[in-house]
Design an enzyme around this catalytic site. Structure first.
Site, PDB file in Angstrom:
ATOM      1  N   ASN A  89      24.493  -7.438   7.088  1.00  0.00           N
ATOM      2  CA  ASN A  89      25.187  -8.310   7.173  1.00  0.00           C
ATOM      3  C   ASN A  89      27.157  -8.284   6.408  1.00  0.00           C
ATOM      4  OD1 ASN A  89      25.816 -11.154   6.450  1.00  0.00           O
ATOM      5  ND2 ASN A  89      26.099 -10.633   3.649  1.00  0.00           N
ATOM      6  N   TYR A 155      39.048  -6.575  13.685  1.00  0.00           N
ATOM      7  CA  TYR A 155      38.207  -7.172  13.097  1.00  0.00           C
ATOM      8  C   TYR A 155      37.617  -7.813  14.596  1.00  0.00           C
ATOM      9  CZ  TYR A 155      34.961 -10.884  11.264  1.00  0.00           C
ATOM     10  OH  TYR A 155      33.698 -11.668  10.704  1.00  0.00           O
ATOM     11  N   THR A 190      33.140 -19.179   2.430  1.00  0.00           N
ATOM     12  CA  THR A 190      32.234 -17.915   1.392  1.00  0.00           C
ATOM     13  C   THR A 190      33.655 -17.646   1.353  1.00  0.00           C
ATOM     14  OG1 THR A 190      33.236 -16.654   3.711  1.00  0.00           O
ATOM     15  CG2 THR A 190      30.284 -16.942   3.120  1.00  0.00           C
ATOM     16  N   THR A 193      36.355 -16.794   2.631  1.00  0.00           N
ATOM     17  CA  THR A 193      36.918 -17.312   3.454  1.00  0.00           C
ATOM     18  C   THR A 193      37.723 -18.772   2.676  1.00  0.00           C
ATOM     19  OG1 THR A 193      35.434 -19.018   3.714  1.00  0.00           O
ATOM     20  CG2 THR A 193      35.743 -17.413   5.414  1.00  0.00           C
TER      21      THR A 193
HETATM   22  N1  NAD Z   1      31.858 -16.826   6.419  1.00  0.00           N
HETATM   23  C1  NAD Z   1      32.751 -16.963   7.526  1.00  0.00           C
HETATM   24  O1  NAD Z   1      33.496 -17.966   7.740  1.00  0.00           O
HETATM   25  C2  NAD Z   1      32.034 -15.969   8.550  1.00  0.00           C
HETATM   26  C3  NAD Z   1      32.487 -15.942  10.529  1.00  0.00           C
HETATM   27  C4  NAD Z   1      31.647 -14.938  11.314  1.00  0.00           C
HETATM   28  C5  NAD Z   1      31.866 -13.559  10.410  1.00  0.00           C
HETATM   29  N2  NAD Z   1      31.363 -13.180   9.173  1.00  0.00           N
HETATM   30  C6  NAD Z   1      30.829 -12.617   9.024  1.00  0.00           C
HETATM   31  O2  NAD Z   1      29.410 -12.982   8.399  1.00  0.00           O
HETATM   32  C7  NAD Z   1      29.104 -11.407   7.040  1.00  0.00           C
HETATM   33  C8  NAD Z   1      28.821 -12.031   5.904  1.00  0.00           C
HETATM   34  O3  NAD Z   1      30.286 -12.660   5.011  1.00  0.00           O
HETATM   35  P1  NAD Z   1      30.931 -13.455   4.284  1.00  0.00           P
HETATM   36  O4  NAD Z   1      31.824 -14.347   4.808  1.00  0.00           O
HETATM   37  O5  NAD Z   1      29.449 -13.984   3.836  1.00  0.00           O
HETATM   38  O6  NAD Z   1      31.257 -12.791   3.340  1.00  0.00           O
HETATM   39  P2  NAD Z   1      31.397 -12.308   1.141  1.00  0.00           P
HETATM   40  O7  NAD Z   1      33.269 -11.529   1.023  1.00  0.00           O
HETATM   41  O8  NAD Z   1      31.638 -13.612   0.814  1.00  0.00           O
HETATM   42  O9  NAD Z   1      30.092 -10.985   1.147  1.00  0.00           O
HETATM   43  C9  NAD Z   1      30.092 -10.419   1.952  1.00  0.00           C
HETATM   44  C10 NAD Z   1      29.569  -9.321   1.141  1.00  0.00           C
HETATM   45  O10 NAD Z   1      29.517  -8.338   1.204  1.00  0.00           O
HETATM   46  C11 NAD Z   1      30.230  -7.181   0.009  1.00  0.00           C
HETATM   47  N3  NAD Z   1      31.054  -6.066   0.610  1.00  0.00           N
HETATM   48  C12 NAD Z   1      31.431  -5.407   1.333  1.00  0.00           C
HETATM   49  N4  NAD Z   1      31.762  -4.183   1.566  1.00  0.00           N
HETATM   50  C13 NAD Z   1      30.735  -3.504   1.050  1.00  0.00           C
HETATM   51  C14 NAD Z   1      30.209  -2.345   1.589  1.00  0.00           C
HETATM   52  N5  NAD Z   1      31.004  -1.946   1.731  1.00  0.00           N
HETATM   53  N6  NAD Z   1      29.058  -1.521   1.534  1.00  0.00           N
HETATM   54  C15 NAD Z   1      28.056  -3.000   0.792  1.00  0.00           C
HETATM   55  N7  NAD Z   1      28.710  -3.999   0.842  1.00  0.00           N
HETATM   56  C16 NAD Z   1      29.885  -4.997   1.405  1.00  0.00           C
HETATM   57  C17 NAD Z   1      31.093  -7.938  -0.648  1.00  0.00           C
HETATM   58  O11 NAD Z   1      30.513  -7.096  -1.878  1.00  0.00           O
HETATM   59  C18 NAD Z   1      30.171  -9.482  -0.340  1.00  0.00           C
HETATM   60  O12 NAD Z   1      29.204  -9.455  -1.414  1.00  0.00           O
HETATM   61  C19 NAD Z   1      30.293 -10.388   6.798  1.00  0.00           C
HETATM   62  O13 NAD Z   1      29.853  -9.600   8.133  1.00  0.00           O
HETATM   63  C20 NAD Z   1      31.519 -11.413   7.996  1.00  0.00           C
HETATM   64  O14 NAD Z   1      32.586 -10.580   8.743  1.00  0.00           O
HETATM   65  C21 NAD Z   1      31.937 -14.398   8.348  1.00  0.00           C
END
Ligand code: NAD
Length: 266
Positions: A89, A155, A190, A193
């Site tokens: 994730n 990305y 999150t 965003t």
């Molecule tokens: N939020 C959205 O709208 C959205 C949409 C599409 C995809 N995503 C994907 O969902 C996933 C989670 O996103 P989110 O919105 O929950 O993000 P977020 O920033 O809220 O959480 C991401 C977590 O990943 C951790 N992290 C960052 N770099 C890291 C690393 N090198 N090793 C281990 N942990 C690491 C951060 O510390 C954080 O706790 C991501 O892959 C993101 O690309 C999110």
């Protein structure tokens, strides 16, 4: 609903916040043991304080570091006796048009979003293959794997790579009873965003471009991840599940235009 993954062990990367935190919390509620891996140790401590369970262990793990990822998988095996589910994730983006893109920043995003998933899939696959009891791997891709966004080249490329990686690993791991799928969220509220809510009109455009007319909460992504992790998805592999309110059918908001409007005071 409870017990849908009772007795299973799961690794969740990026589990200290957002979607990863929602997945880890939901997995615990459904009876699994969870290794929550993240670089944010304070966030992991908060997760323990909020979701504390003897079925939860946390580990500082940078998904771009192979030793860290291998150690997180080993932790699941040594503490809970095996690994049944892995959720790759951890991820995050940047903003730059390709013609102006700093190469180091491009590499940082591809390293996190693609190589981090590769390392997680690699080490989870090895543990699952060695144990011979199958498993389920879920990679968090993005709507941007299939829908381009201006200024989101690194990305989009990395997330499209995650979809290809998912298909290849599903092809390779099927004979070991390991299913590999990907999930493609649209806009989810999150910490990643959060800044969008400070750009006038940005969230509104996302909402307008989603036929369901709203953004998502992390728990809604966790629902789909849980399904893919569970035996209910026993014949599902190599699939990409959109969790985007139908936004794939329209177009991605032009975020650079929004930021430019904000900067010019318009
Ligand atoms: N939020 C959205 O709208 C959205 C949409 C599409 C995809 N995503 C994907 O969902 C996933 C989670 O996103 P989110 O919105 O929950 O993000 P977020 O920033 O809220 O959480 C991401 C977590 O990943 C951790 N992290 C960052 N770099 C890291 C690393 N090198 N090793 C281990 N942990 C690491 C951060 O510390 C954080 O706790 C991501 O892959 C993101 O690309 C999110």
């Amino acid at each position: 609903m409870s017990g849908r993954i009772e007795g299973k062990t799961a690794l969740v990367t990026g589990a200290a916040a957002g979607i990863g935190q929602a997945v880890a919390t939901r997995f615990l509620a459904e009876g699994a043991s969870v290794v929550a891996a993240d670089i944010d140790e304070a966030g992991l401590s908060k997760l323990v304080a909020e979701a504390g369970s003897d079925r939860l262990v946390t580990t500082r793990c940078d998904v771009t570091n192979e030793d860290d990822v291998a150690a997180a998988v080993d932790l699941a095996v040594s503490r809970f006796g095996g690994l049944d589910i892995a959720v790759a994730n951890a991820g995050g983006g940047t903003s730059s048009e390709i013609a102006d893109h700093d190469f180091a920043e491009w590499r940082r995003v591809v390293d996190l979003c693609l190589h981090g998933v590769f390392l997680t899939v690699k080490h989870a696959s090895r543990a699952m293959r060695a144990a011979g009891r199958g498993g389920s791997i879920i990679n968090i891709a993005s709507l941007n794997a299939v829908q381009p966004g201006r200024g989101m080249g690194a990305y989009c490329a990395a997330k499209a790579g995650v979809v290809a990686l998912t298909e290849v690993s599903a092809l390779e791991m099927g004979r070991h009873g390991v299913r590999v799928n990907a999930v493609a969220p649209g806009l989810v509220r999150t910490s990643a965003t959060g800044p969008l809510w400070n750009i006038p009109g940005a969230v509104e455009e996302f909402v307008e471009n989603a036929p369901l007319g709203r953004f998502a909460e992390p728990a809604e992504v966790a629902n789909v991840v849980l399904f893919l992790a569970s035996d209910e998805a026993g014949y599902v592999s190599a699939s990409l599940y959109g969790v985007d309110g139908g936004a794939r059918t329209r177009r991605y908001p032009d975020m650079i235009a929004h930021v430019e409007r904000l900067m010019s005071g318009g």
